[in-house]
Write a protein that holds these residues in place. Structure first.
Motif, PDB file in Angstrom:
ATOM      1  N   ALA A 232      46.836  35.946  14.619  1.00 56.34           N
ATOM      2  CA  ALA A 232      46.621  37.227  15.318  1.00 56.34           C
ATOM      3  C   ALA A 232      45.947  38.189  14.361  1.00 56.34           C
ATOM      4  N   MET A 233      44.662  38.018  14.182  1.00 54.04           N
ATOM      5  CA  MET A 233      43.905  38.781  13.198  1.00 54.04           C
ATOM      6  C   MET A 233      42.518  39.046  13.760  1.00 54.04           C
ATOM      7  N   ASP A 234      41.925  40.141  13.331  1.00 53.19           N
ATOM      8  CA  ASP A 234      40.580  40.474  13.807  1.00 53.19           C
ATOM      9  C   ASP A 234      39.601  39.346  13.488  1.00 53.19           C
ATOM     10  N   SER A 235      38.734  39.071  14.430  1.00 54.30           N
ATOM     11  CA  SER A 235      37.815  37.938  14.306  1.00 54.30           C
ATOM     12  C   SER A 235      36.921  38.051  13.082  1.00 54.30           C
ATOM     13  N   ASP A 236      36.411  39.251  12.820  1.00 57.23           N
ATOM     14  CA  ASP A 236      35.523  39.425  11.675  1.00 57.23           C
ATOM     15  C   ASP A 236      36.271  39.267  10.360  1.00 57.23           C
ATOM     16  N   CYS A 403      42.531  43.557  19.210  1.00 57.00           N
ATOM     17  CA  CYS A 403      41.962  42.207  19.049  1.00 57.00           C
ATOM     18  C   CYS A 403      43.061  41.203  18.701  1.00 57.00           C
ATOM     19  N   GLY A 404      43.976  41.603  17.827  1.00 58.32           N
ATOM     20  CA  GLY A 404      45.087  40.726  17.481  1.00 58.32           C
ATOM     21  C   GLY A 404      45.997  40.453  18.654  1.00 58.32           C
ATOM     22  N   PHE A 405      46.210  41.464  19.506  1.00 54.63           N
ATOM     23  CA  PHE A 405      47.041  41.264  20.698  1.00 54.63           C
ATOM     24  C   PHE A 405      46.406  40.234  21.636  1.00 54.63           C
ATOM     25  N   ARG A 406      45.097  40.328  21.825  1.00 55.57           N
ATOM     26  CA  ARG A 406      44.439  39.370  22.714  1.00 55.57           C
ATOM     27  C   ARG A 406      44.562  37.935  22.181  1.00 55.57           C
ATOM     28  N   MET A 407      44.533  37.789  20.869  1.00 50.83           N
ATOM     29  CA  MET A 407      44.716  36.459  20.286  1.00 50.83           C
ATOM     30  C   MET A 407      46.125  35.955  20.560  1.00 50.83           C
ATOM     31  N   LEU A 408      47.123  36.826  20.417  1.00 52.00           N
ATOM     32  CA  LEU A 408      48.503  36.420  20.692  1.00 52.00           C
ATOM     33  C   LEU A 408      48.689  36.083  22.167  1.00 52.00           C
ATOM     34  N   ALA A 409      48.071  36.861  23.044  1.00 55.55           N
ATOM     35  CA  ALA A 409      48.172  36.567  24.479  1.00 55.55           C
ATOM     36  C   ALA A 409      47.561  35.210  24.803  1.00 55.55           C
ATOM     37  N   SER A 410      46.467  34.878  24.124  1.00 54.94           N
ATOM     38  CA  SER A 410      45.852  33.566  24.333  1.00 54.94           C
ATOM     39  C   SER A 410      46.750  32.448  23.807  1.00 54.94           C
ATOM     40  N   ASN A 411      47.373  32.678  22.641  1.00 59.25           N
ATOM     41  CA  ASN A 411      48.224  31.646  22.045  1.00 59.25           C
ATOM     42  C   ASN A 411      49.515  31.439  22.826  1.00 59.25           C
ATOM     43  N   TYR A 412      50.177  32.546  23.198  1.00 61.80           N
ATOM     44  CA  TYR A 412      51.502  32.460  23.807  1.00 61.80           C
ATOM     45  C   TYR A 412      51.458  32.279  25.325  1.00 61.80           C
ATOM     46  N   LEU A 413      50.469  32.899  25.978  1.00 61.76           N
ATOM     47  CA  LEU A 413      50.431  32.890  27.447  1.00 61.76           C
ATOM     48  C   LEU A 413      49.269  32.097  28.005  1.00 61.76           C
ATOM     49  N   GLY A 414      48.297  31.744  27.171  1.00 57.84           N
ATOM     50  CA  GLY A 414      47.152  30.967  27.644  1.00 57.84           C
ATOM     51  C   GLY A 414      46.189  31.765  28.493  1.00 57.84           C
TER      52      GLY A 414
END
Length: 502
Positions: A232-236, A403-414
């Motif tokens: 859960a980290m900024d892409s850049d 940005c980190g939240f969106r990564m977590l949402a993708s990981n945990y909720l798909g």
């Protein structure tokens, strides 16, 4: 009657063959008896040294008539491992043909992969640039000389085993085999070793004994699932870290040309729960490096620190977590002991010893090493530790961003998009929460709607609690801007991550 008439002789082929066979058996028996007698006389009257010399000369004479050369690669060189033997063992594994009669299977206790190897006296043929090379595995058992038969609880080891590989090829190709082929084996075995490698997590033994690596560190398989894709980290920020790691890995010759040890130092700082340990695991999985977890509070003095450093392997990440808790180094004299006092034991480790460990002569004991320090309070560290050359990269692991939240949402909720994302991101701008808090909240519910609604309620509760304590949301945001600026420092260059896009 003609008395001069010669008698007629009848030739019996069967009788002649029997006589020939009897003569052959008789001759063979005589030769065998003579050989046995000669051997008995030799053992009785000829000294062992002279006997071995004679046999060696006879063997050398016979070998001088053959156009082939044999090289022997033994498992050990005295008391040390023979690196070439290990390389040959790895190299030959994928070349074992399916019609081999006997194959040895092994699976080390600390690895989950089956290894194949030749059984005793088995042979395989390898071709290198048109040259045929015959490999043979030889294993011999002999009685152990140092055996104590008087201990009933520890049965003596009656035999020892010596193992080696024999390479047979035409002598005209000797130079090619010794140079090109051996280098080919070393390069190929290194590649195969990386593919088979099982990552390990090492920690200090409480009853460690110095001298061998296995006596100082204990290990277990590193099965941490963290990767750069799941952080859960900024892409850049992730992109910059990956590029820095890749640049470090391909610049071995450059480090050598400028006279620097091939190592890289990182400092991960930020509040607890922001993913510092997960980032270390992601780096290990990305580079295929082992991790050595060094607990400074368990080290007695500078000498012990040096010995531990020497005992670490190449291609590894050495981690010193919570540096601000392990050492009280803020503006300490260079000669003052810095470890906490233990009962009946005074620590003799100093700040100068730690600095020499980071970039002194002892830091060059090994290649492809990364040193990672983590701390919750960067301001408590001595500035001498943070100068370039000791810490090459400083990464601020801050509170979660949109940005980190969106990564977590993708990981945990798909999911990558949802109508409630905008509301959650607005709440994240007014309250500091860590990725660990967000991840734990998302795990409480299995359904997407309920998980996101639970996160919204969690953030609203945090804001209400802050308001009850007299802290306004606007004030929280101001603190974020002043004190929690997300940045990464690489080689003296500061990059403001708040200006980077997801």
């Amino acid at each position: 009657m003609d008395t001069n008439r010669k008698p007629t002789v009848f030739f019996d082929a069967n009788n002649n063959q029997v006589s020939t066979a009897k003569f052959a058996f008789s001759s063979a028996a005589s030769v065998a008896a003579t050989a046995i007698l000669a051997r008995s006389i030799a053992h009785e009257f000829v000294p062992p040294e002279l006997r071995d010399y004679i046999f060696f000369k006879i063997k050398s004479l016979l070998l001088s008539f053959t156009p082939y050369t044999t090289l022997v690669i033994e498992e050990f060189d005295g008391l040390n491992d023979n690196h070439l033997y290990k390389a040959a063992q790895l190299y030959l594994e994928p070349t074992i043909p399916p019609d081999t009669k006997r194959i040895r299977l092994t699976m080390p206790k600390k690895q989950g992969k089956i290894s194949f190897s030749l059984e005793n006296s088995e042979q395989i043929v390898d071709n290198f640039n048109g040259i045929q090379v015959k490999w043979k595995f030889v294993s011999k058992n002999f009685p152990s000389k140092n055996v104590s038969p008087h201990d009933p609880y520890n049965p003596p080891l009656l035999t020892c085993e010596t193992r080696c590989f024999e390479l047979n090829f035409h002598k005209k190709h000797k130079e090619t085999i010794l140079n090109s082929y051996m280098q080919h084996i070393l390069a190929k075995s290194k590649e195969l070793k990386e593919k088979k490698k099982t990552l390990r997590l090492f920690t200090l033994k409480s009853d460690r004994v110095y001298g061998r690596r296995g006596d100082m560190w204990q290990s277990l398989n590193l099965d941490h699932p963290s990767t750069f894709q799941t952080l859960a980290m900024d892409s850049d920020l992730k992109k910059n870290i990956i590029e820095d790691l890749d640049r470090f890995m391909r610049r071995k010759e450059y480090y050598k040309s400028v006279g620097k040890a091939w190592k890289r130092g990182y400092l991960l700082f930020g509040p607890p729960g922001t993913g510092k340990s997960s980032l270390v695991a992601a780096m290990a999985n990305y580079l295929n490096f082992d991790i050595y977890d060094l607990e400074l509070s368990e080290i007695r003095d500078n000498s012990e620190l040096r010995k531990l450093l020497i005992a670490t392997g190449n291609k590894s990440i050495l981690v010193v977590e919570d540096l601000d808790c392990s050492l009280e180094m803020h503006r300490l004299p260079q000669s003052r002991p810095v470890l906490p006092h233990r009962p009946n034991q005074l620590s003799q480790m100093t700040l100068s010893g730690l600095l020499n460990f980071v970039d002194g002569l002892w830091s060059s004991c090994g290649d492809e090493r990364i040193i990672v320090f983590t701390t919750n309070h960067k301001d408590r560290l001595d500035p001498a530790l943070l100068r370039p050359g000791r810490i090459d990269v400083q990464i601020h692991m801050s509170y979660i961003t949109p940005c980190g939240f969106r990564m977590l949402a993708s990981n945990y909720l798909g999911i990558t998009e949802h109508p409630q994302f905008m509301e959650i991101e607005e709440l994240l701008k007014t309250k500091k929460v860590t990725p660990a808090e967000v991840g734990e909240t998302l795990m409480k519910e299995e359904r997407v709607e309920e998980a996101l609604q639970g996160l919204i309620q969690f953030l609203e509760t945090k804001i209400e609690d802050a308001a009850a304590d007299g802290v306004q949301p606007e004030q929280v945001q101001a603190v974020d801007d002043d004190e929690e600026e997300l940045m990464i420092e690489m080689a003296g260059t500061l990059v403001d991550m708040n200006r980077l896009n997801c």
